[in-house]
Design a protein around this motif. Sequence first.
Motif, PDB file in Angstrom:
ATOM      1  N   ASP A  63       0.779  -1.073   0.194  1.00  0.00           N
ATOM      2  CA  ASP A  63       0.084  -0.127   0.119  1.00  0.00           C
ATOM      3  C   ASP A  63       0.857   1.131  -0.004  1.00  0.00           C
ATOM      4  O   ASP A  63       0.762   2.363  -0.774  1.00  0.00           O
ATOM      5  CB  ASP A  63      -1.055   0.050   1.134  1.00  0.00           C
ATOM      6  N   LEU A  64       2.069   1.093   0.745  1.00  0.00           N
ATOM      7  CA  LEU A  64       2.769   2.499   0.727  1.00  0.00           C
ATOM      8  C   LEU A  64       3.534   2.401  -0.543  1.00  0.00           C
ATOM      9  O   LEU A  64       3.923   3.719  -0.861  1.00  0.00           O
ATOM     10  CB  LEU A  64       3.765   2.436   2.116  1.00  0.00           C
ATOM     11  N   TYR A  65       3.638   1.561  -1.136  1.00  0.00           N
ATOM     12  CA  TYR A  65       4.512   1.732  -2.533  1.00  0.00           C
ATOM     13  C   TYR A  65       3.587   2.508  -3.592  1.00  0.00           C
ATOM     14  O   TYR A  65       3.665   3.442  -4.326  1.00  0.00           O
ATOM     15  CB  TYR A  65       4.739   0.470  -3.107  1.00  0.00           C
ATOM     16  N   VAL A  66       2.168   2.280  -3.450  1.00  0.00           N
ATOM     17  CA  VAL A  66       1.224   2.786  -4.353  1.00  0.00           C
ATOM     18  C   VAL A  66       1.052   4.227  -3.744  1.00  0.00           C
ATOM     19  O   VAL A  66       1.037   5.082  -4.683  1.00  0.00           O
ATOM     20  CB  VAL A  66      -0.076   2.007  -4.205  1.00  0.00           C
ATOM     21  N   ALA A  67       1.107   4.358  -2.663  1.00  0.00           N
ATOM     22  CA  ALA A  67       1.040   5.907  -1.905  1.00  0.00           C
ATOM     23  C   ALA A  67       1.896   6.910  -2.274  1.00  0.00           C
ATOM     24  O   ALA A  67       1.674   8.076  -2.382  1.00  0.00           O
ATOM     25  CB  ALA A  67       0.825   5.872  -0.297  1.00  0.00           C
ATOM     26  N   GLN A  68       3.260   6.272  -2.582  1.00  0.00           N
ATOM     27  CA  GLN A  68       4.346   7.230  -2.833  1.00  0.00           C
ATOM     28  C   GLN A  68       4.492   7.415  -4.451  1.00  0.00           C
ATOM     29  O   GLN A  68       5.249   8.174  -5.014  1.00  0.00           O
ATOM     30  CB  GLN A  68       5.665   6.576  -2.277  1.00  0.00           C
ATOM     31  N   LEU A  69       3.717   6.908  -5.454  1.00  0.00           N
ATOM     32  CA  LEU A  69       3.644   6.952  -6.727  1.00  0.00           C
ATOM     33  C   LEU A  69       3.520   8.333  -7.075  1.00  0.00           C
ATOM     34  O   LEU A  69       2.736   9.004  -6.279  1.00  0.00           O
ATOM     35  CB  LEU A  69       2.555   6.068  -7.571  1.00  0.00           C
ATOM     36  N   PRO A  70       4.023   8.785  -8.225  1.00  0.00           N
ATOM     37  CA  PRO A  70       3.695  10.233  -8.704  1.00  0.00           C
ATOM     38  C   PRO A  70       2.261  10.887  -8.540  1.00  0.00           C
ATOM     39  O   PRO A  70       2.110  11.836  -8.085  1.00  0.00           O
ATOM     40  CB  PRO A  70       4.404  10.394 -10.125  1.00  0.00           C
ATOM     41  N   ASP A  71       1.376  10.115  -8.955  1.00  0.00           N
ATOM     42  CA  ASP A  71      -0.067  10.354  -8.861  1.00  0.00           C
ATOM     43  C   ASP A  71      -0.798   9.776  -7.588  1.00  0.00           C
ATOM     44  O   ASP A  71      -1.858   9.716  -7.450  1.00  0.00           O
ATOM     45  CB  ASP A  71      -0.769   9.679  -9.988  1.00  0.00           C
ATOM     46  N   HIS A  72       0.140   9.401  -6.583  1.00  0.00           N
ATOM     47  CA  HIS A  72      -0.395   8.679  -5.330  1.00  0.00           C
ATOM     48  C   HIS A  72      -1.540   7.717  -5.695  1.00  0.00           C
ATOM     49  O   HIS A  72      -2.516   7.278  -4.894  1.00  0.00           O
ATOM     50  CB  HIS A  72      -1.031   9.725  -4.548  1.00  0.00           C
ATOM     51  N   GLY A  73      -1.399   6.810  -6.766  1.00  0.00           N
ATOM     52  CA  GLY A  73      -2.188   5.702  -6.934  1.00  0.00           C
ATOM     53  C   GLY A  73      -3.684   6.134  -7.560  1.00  0.00           C
ATOM     54  O   GLY A  73      -4.531   5.418  -7.338  1.00  0.00           O
ATOM     55  N   ALA A  74      -3.531   7.356  -8.034  1.00  0.00           N
ATOM     56  CA  ALA A  74      -5.044   7.810  -8.586  1.00  0.00           C
ATOM     57  C   ALA A  74      -5.541   7.131  -9.598  1.00  0.00           C
ATOM     58  O   ALA A  74      -6.931   6.993  -9.895  1.00  0.00           O
ATOM     59  CB  ALA A  74      -4.934   9.190  -9.186  1.00  0.00           C
ATOM     60  N   ASN A  75      -4.793   6.346 -10.481  1.00  0.00           N
ATOM     61  CA  ASN A  75      -5.339   5.352 -11.529  1.00  0.00           C
ATOM     62  C   ASN A  75      -5.494   3.950 -11.081  1.00  0.00           C
ATOM     63  O   ASN A  75      -5.553   2.942 -11.953  1.00  0.00           O
ATOM     64  CB  ASN A  75      -4.276   5.511 -12.794  1.00  0.00           C
ATOM     65  N   LEU A  76      -5.466   3.755  -9.624  1.00  0.00           N
ATOM     66  CA  LEU A  76      -5.514   2.341  -9.139  1.00  0.00           C
ATOM     67  C   LEU A  76      -6.601   2.307  -8.344  1.00  0.00           C
ATOM     68  O   LEU A  76      -7.080   3.515  -7.785  1.00  0.00           O
ATOM     69  CB  LEU A  76      -3.990   1.969  -8.572  1.00  0.00           C
TER      70      LEU A  76
END
Length: 219
Positions: free
Chosen positions: A154-167
């Motif tokens: 979950d933290l990997y997704v949270a730190q993505l440039p878009d904060h996981g907006a497309n997930l």
Amino acid sequence: MTEIFPPYQQQNADAALHGWSVDIVRQIMNAAQLSYNIDVMPWARAYKTASSQPDTLIFSLLRTEEREGKFAWIAPLCPMRVSFYTGANRTDVQAADIQSALKYVVGVENGQANYRYLREQGFRESRNLVVVGHNHQLQQMLELGRIDLMLISDLYVAQLPDHGANLRRVFTAHALEKYLFLAAHPATDPKLLQQLQQAWRTIRHQALPDCQLISKPPF
């Protein structure tokens, strides 16, 4: 040795290594007054090396029952929660648990505890499991429709440039809610292990790492 796995281990523009786990490991090594090098490599190679070479340390290694006797566990670094994600526009992907996810194609990084977990639950490469070299490839495969779900932190997704907006998080794999550790080959010099564990106790009593203050398993 380690891999690139934000926010636990990441590199800035000049390739300097930093991150939650990196910062704790550096504190431990400095407190133990040991010289060291951190080698960054694909996780499968890091795991294989640490499994075969005494006096080799590895992080961030998820502590699981299957791995318990295979490593000497030095220090808990950060907690991790792992979930199944799909694309935000994939309304056709609906699963409430691991059994209902078996009908979908799931992507996972090679060498991770996530991979073994999926294998234990009945996923197979020839049918509904895709294995890649690094997490960033999973999002690309999801966008291309080559997988339906990916199992990642979950933290990997949270730190993505878009904060996981497309997930979209579909459900959490609670069986994998554990701590990431600094560990060593089990045949590592006992005096070295004791020195490192004492260093961890020293810095822990001074101040708990930030990532341990956020949350701890079970989430």
